[in-house]
Scaffold this motif. Structure first.
Motif, PDB file in Angstrom:
ATOM      1  N   PRO A 121      10.971 -22.935  -9.116  1.00 52.72           N
ATOM      2  CA  PRO A 121      11.739 -21.884  -8.435  1.00 52.72           C
ATOM      3  C   PRO A 121      11.783 -20.577  -9.209  1.00 52.72           C
ATOM      4  CG  PRO A 121      13.201 -23.546  -9.384  1.00 52.72           C
ATOM      5  CD  PRO A 121      11.817 -24.089  -9.488  1.00 52.72           C
ATOM      6  N   ARG A 122      11.646 -20.647 -10.529  1.00 54.03           N
ATOM      7  CA  ARG A 122      11.710 -19.415 -11.329  1.00 54.03           C
ATOM      8  C   ARG A 122      10.612 -18.445 -10.937  1.00 54.03           C
ATOM      9  NH1 ARG A 122      14.463 -19.206 -16.134  1.00 54.03           N
ATOM     10  NH2 ARG A 122      14.202 -17.325 -17.408  1.00 54.03           N
ATOM     11  N   GLY A 123       9.468 -18.966 -10.558  1.00 51.61           N
ATOM     12  CA  GLY A 123       8.346 -18.106 -10.193  1.00 51.61           C
ATOM     13  C   GLY A 123       8.482 -17.436  -8.844  1.00 51.61           C
ATOM     14  N   SER A 124       9.537 -17.759  -8.099  1.00 55.38           N
ATOM     15  CA  SER A 124       9.671 -17.219  -6.741  1.00 55.38           C
ATOM     16  C   SER A 124      10.537 -15.974  -6.659  1.00 55.38           C
ATOM     17  CB  SER A 124      10.285 -18.295  -5.825  1.00 55.38           C
ATOM     18  OG  SER A 124      11.668 -18.500  -6.110  1.00 55.38           O
ATOM     19  N   PHE A 125      11.164 -15.559  -7.769  1.00 58.79           N
ATOM     20  CA  PHE A 125      12.105 -14.438  -7.708  1.00 58.79           C
ATOM     21  C   PHE A 125      11.390 -13.110  -7.469  1.00 58.79           C
ATOM     22  CE2 PHE A 125      14.765 -17.606  -9.591  1.00 58.79           C
ATOM     23  CZ  PHE A 125      16.062 -17.257  -9.221  1.00 58.79           C
ATOM     24  N   PRO A 126      11.959 -12.268  -6.602  1.00 64.78           N
ATOM     25  CA  PRO A 126      11.341 -10.963  -6.339  1.00 64.78           C
ATOM     26  C   PRO A 126      11.593  -9.985  -7.484  1.00 64.78           C
ATOM     27  CG  PRO A 126      13.392 -11.164  -5.108  1.00 64.78           C
ATOM     28  CD  PRO A 126      13.151 -12.498  -5.764  1.00 64.78           C
ATOM     29  N   LEU A 127      10.532  -9.329  -7.924  1.00 66.65           N
ATOM     30  CA  LEU A 127      10.616  -8.264  -8.918  1.00 66.65           C
ATOM     31  C   LEU A 127       9.778  -7.082  -8.421  1.00 66.65           C
ATOM     32  CD1 LEU A 127      10.240 -10.296 -12.255  1.00 66.65           C
ATOM     33  CD2 LEU A 127      12.328  -9.233 -11.374  1.00 66.65           C
ATOM     34  N   PRO A 128      10.174  -5.834  -8.681  1.00 70.24           N
ATOM     35  CA  PRO A 128      11.306  -5.436  -9.511  1.00 70.24           C
ATOM     36  C   PRO A 128      12.643  -5.772  -8.863  1.00 70.24           C
ATOM     37  CG  PRO A 128      10.377  -3.533  -8.432  1.00 70.24           C
ATOM     38  CD  PRO A 128       9.450  -4.667  -8.146  1.00 70.24           C
ATOM     39  N   PHE A 129      13.673  -5.891  -9.703  1.00 61.76           N
ATOM     40  CA  PHE A 129      15.008  -6.274  -9.264  1.00 61.76           C
ATOM     41  C   PHE A 129      15.900  -5.036  -9.230  1.00 61.76           C
ATOM     42  CE2 PHE A 129      19.364  -7.466 -10.303  1.00 61.76           C
ATOM     43  CZ  PHE A 129      19.616  -8.483  -9.394  1.00 61.76           C
ATOM     44  N   LEU A 130      16.564  -4.824  -8.097  1.00 62.09           N
ATOM     45  CA  LEU A 130      17.542  -3.752  -7.966  1.00 62.09           C
ATOM     46  C   LEU A 130      18.920  -4.392  -7.881  1.00 62.09           C
ATOM     47  CD1 LEU A 130      15.729  -1.462  -5.362  1.00 62.09           C
ATOM     48  CD2 LEU A 130      15.803  -1.227  -7.858  1.00 62.09           C
ATOM     49  N   ASP A 131      19.778  -4.110  -8.859  1.00 58.00           N
ATOM     50  CA  ASP A 131      21.045  -4.825  -8.989  1.00 58.00           C
ATOM     51  C   ASP A 131      21.892  -4.768  -7.730  1.00 58.00           C
ATOM     52  OD1 ASP A 131      22.908  -6.279 -10.798  1.00 58.00           O
ATOM     53  OD2 ASP A 131      24.183  -4.557 -10.384  1.00 58.00           O
ATOM     54  N   GLY A 132      21.879  -3.652  -7.040  1.00 58.99           N
ATOM     55  CA  GLY A 132      22.752  -3.505  -5.891  1.00 58.99           C
ATOM     56  C   GLY A 132      22.201  -3.990  -4.576  1.00 58.99           C
ATOM     57  N   SER A 133      20.899  -4.359  -4.527  1.00 61.15           N
ATOM     58  CA  SER A 133      20.334  -4.608  -3.206  1.00 61.15           C
ATOM     59  C   SER A 133      19.280  -5.702  -3.110  1.00 61.15           C
ATOM     60  CB  SER A 133      19.728  -3.310  -2.656  1.00 61.15           C
ATOM     61  OG  SER A 133      18.671  -2.855  -3.495  1.00 61.15           O
ATOM     62  N   THR A 134      18.739  -6.212  -4.207  1.00 61.57           N
ATOM     63  CA  THR A 134      17.675  -7.213  -4.103  1.00 61.57           C
ATOM     64  C   THR A 134      18.229  -8.528  -3.564  1.00 61.57           C
ATOM     65  OG1 THR A 134      16.394  -6.242  -5.900  1.00 61.57           O
ATOM     66  CG2 THR A 134      15.945  -8.546  -5.359  1.00 61.57           C
ATOM     67  N   PRO A 135      17.735  -8.999  -2.400  1.00 55.76           N
ATOM     68  CA  PRO A 135      18.254 -10.254  -1.847  1.00 55.76           C
ATOM     69  C   PRO A 135      17.578 -11.467  -2.481  1.00 55.76           C
ATOM     70  CG  PRO A 135      16.615  -9.333  -0.373  1.00 55.76           C
ATOM     71  CD  PRO A 135      16.753  -8.354  -1.507  1.00 55.76           C
ATOM     72  N   TRP A 136      18.311 -12.577  -2.511  1.00 54.22           N
ATOM     73  CA  TRP A 136      17.761 -13.865  -2.940  1.00 54.22           C
ATOM     74  C   TRP A 136      17.982 -14.887  -1.840  1.00 54.22           C
ATOM     75  CZ3 TRP A 136      20.171 -14.431  -8.536  1.00 54.22           C
ATOM     76  CH2 TRP A 136      19.469 -13.606  -9.430  1.00 54.22           C
ATOM     77  N   ASP A 137      17.080 -15.850  -1.766  1.00 51.46           N
ATOM     78  CA  ASP A 137      17.331 -16.963  -0.855  1.00 51.46           C
ATOM     79  C   ASP A 137      18.210 -18.005  -1.547  1.00 51.46           C
ATOM     80  OD1 ASP A 137      15.648 -18.642  -2.433  1.00 51.46           O
ATOM     81  OD2 ASP A 137      13.902 -18.220  -1.187  1.00 51.46           O
ATOM     82  N   ALA A 138      18.595 -19.038  -0.804  1.00 51.31           N
ATOM     83  CA  ALA A 138      19.549 -20.020  -1.331  1.00 51.31           C
ATOM     84  C   ALA A 138      19.007 -20.759  -2.547  1.00 51.31           C
ATOM     85  CB  ALA A 138      19.924 -21.011  -0.226  1.00 51.31           C
ATOM     86  N   ILE A 139      17.724 -21.062  -2.556  1.00 50.72           N
ATOM     87  CA  ILE A 139      17.121 -21.763  -3.702  1.00 50.72           C
ATOM     88  C   ILE A 139      17.187 -20.892  -4.946  1.00 50.72           C
ATOM     89  CG2 ILE A 139      14.947 -22.607  -4.659  1.00 50.72           C
ATOM     90  CD1 ILE A 139      15.924 -24.606  -2.724  1.00 50.72           C
ATOM     91  N   GLN A 140      16.911 -19.611  -4.798  1.00 54.47           N
ATOM     92  CA  GLN A 140      16.956 -18.700  -5.948  1.00 54.47           C
ATOM     93  C   GLN A 140      18.368 -18.565  -6.498  1.00 54.47           C
ATOM     94  OE1 GLN A 140      15.148 -15.517  -3.799  1.00 54.47           O
ATOM     95  NE2 GLN A 140      13.058 -16.076  -4.407  1.00 54.47           N
ATOM     96  N   VAL A 141      19.350 -18.442  -5.617  1.00 49.91           N
ATOM     97  CA  VAL A 141      20.746 -18.384  -6.056  1.00 49.91           C
ATOM     98  C   VAL A 141      21.109 -19.656  -6.818  1.00 49.91           C
ATOM     99  CG1 VAL A 141      23.143 -18.364  -5.262  1.00 49.91           C
ATOM    100  CG2 VAL A 141      21.488 -16.799  -4.259  1.00 49.91           C
ATOM    101  N   ALA A 142      20.723 -20.798  -6.272  1.00 41.13           N
ATOM    102  CA  ALA A 142      21.051 -22.073  -6.901  1.00 41.13           C
ATOM    103  C   ALA A 142      20.394 -22.207  -8.270  1.00 41.13           C
ATOM    104  CB  ALA A 142      20.619 -23.224  -5.999  1.00 41.13           C
TER     105      ALA A 142
END
Length: 245
Positions: A95-116
């Motif tokens: 799951p670590r490899g699935s995170f969207p980058l670049p990351f914007l603190d105020g707006s980058t969405p995550w799916d439930a797996i990424q949050v978990a």
């Protein structure tokens, strides 16, 4: 073993006693604007968290629905969302490899797996510190002390191996005169490596082991000074049960 680490371990309940622990169950809530910015406001209100203290396995319940839970396992890394009776709703390896980058603190969405994944890896390490520092591949050494207001805190620089899911490999932990953790510094890879300063308060003893019950996650500048007015993540623990052999 580093002398400071040896003393810290003893102050938190003792490494030998930790070896007899079979599971930890904590009642906690995580808050702050961070979760809403990911698209999941209030997702971690009133959680029951159960973990294995010796291998990275942790369960959050409820997660996304009253009858669901999230499960993180490592070696290999896997996050699953399942019903309480064990039926898999969704799962993801690496799951670590699935995170969207670049990351914007105020707006980058995550799916439930990424949050978990983000939360589970973090909280497993929070609740197993300082004993996690003794696991194979982890390196801990004392570095120069830090002046925090009128206090002087001793520090451990800790490097985690890839076999432990964590925010990032190199972190620093700060201890007061009673050898209680007061602060930790890290820089999460999946959020673009910001400079994070994480304070720990209100240490309490549960079943012979010490845990901070209030945590506030802040950002800091290049000199290590926190921006105290803004805590994007809060962690509050109401109870901890430690099961032993």
């Amino acid at each position: 073993m580093d002398k400071l680490l040896t003393t810290v371990l003893e102050a938190h309940g003792g490494l030998q006693n930790w070896g007899n622990v079979t599971s930890i169950t904590a009642q906690m809530s995580l808050g702050g604007v961070f979760w809403a910015a990911r698209g999941w406001p209030d997702i971690y209100s009133k959680q029951t968290v159960t973990l294995d203290p010796h291998r990275e396995h942790i369960v959050f319940s409820p997660f996304t629905a009253p009858d669901r839970m999230s499960v993180l396992d490592v070696a290999p890394e896997r996050v699953a969302i399942a019903t309480r009776d064990g039926r898999i709703i969704e799962e993801r390896f690496n799951p670590r490899g699935s995170f969207p980058l670049p990351f914007l603190d105020g707006s980058t969405p995550w799916d439930a797996i990424q949050v978990a994944y983000f939360t589970s890896a973090a909280v497993w390490n929070y609740l197993t510190a300082p004993f996690v520092f003794t696991l194979p591949g982890v390196e801990a050494r004392e570095i120069a002390a830090w002046r925090e207001g009128t206090q002087t805190w001793r520090r451990l620089a800790v490097t985690f191996p890839k076999t432990i899911a964590n925010h990032n490999a190199d972190q620093v932990f700060y201890y007061d005169d009673a050898f209680m953790q007061r602060r930790m510094d890290y820089s999460p890879d999946v959020t673009g490596n910001p400079l994070v300063e994480h304070y720990a308060y209100d240490h309490k003893t549960f079943d012979g082991f010490v845990f901070p019950t209030r945590r506030r996650v802040l950002l800091h500048d290049a000199e290590g000074v926190a921006k105290q007015a803004f805590a994007p993540i809060t962690v509050d623990v109401s109870d901890v049960i430690v099961d032993r052999k």
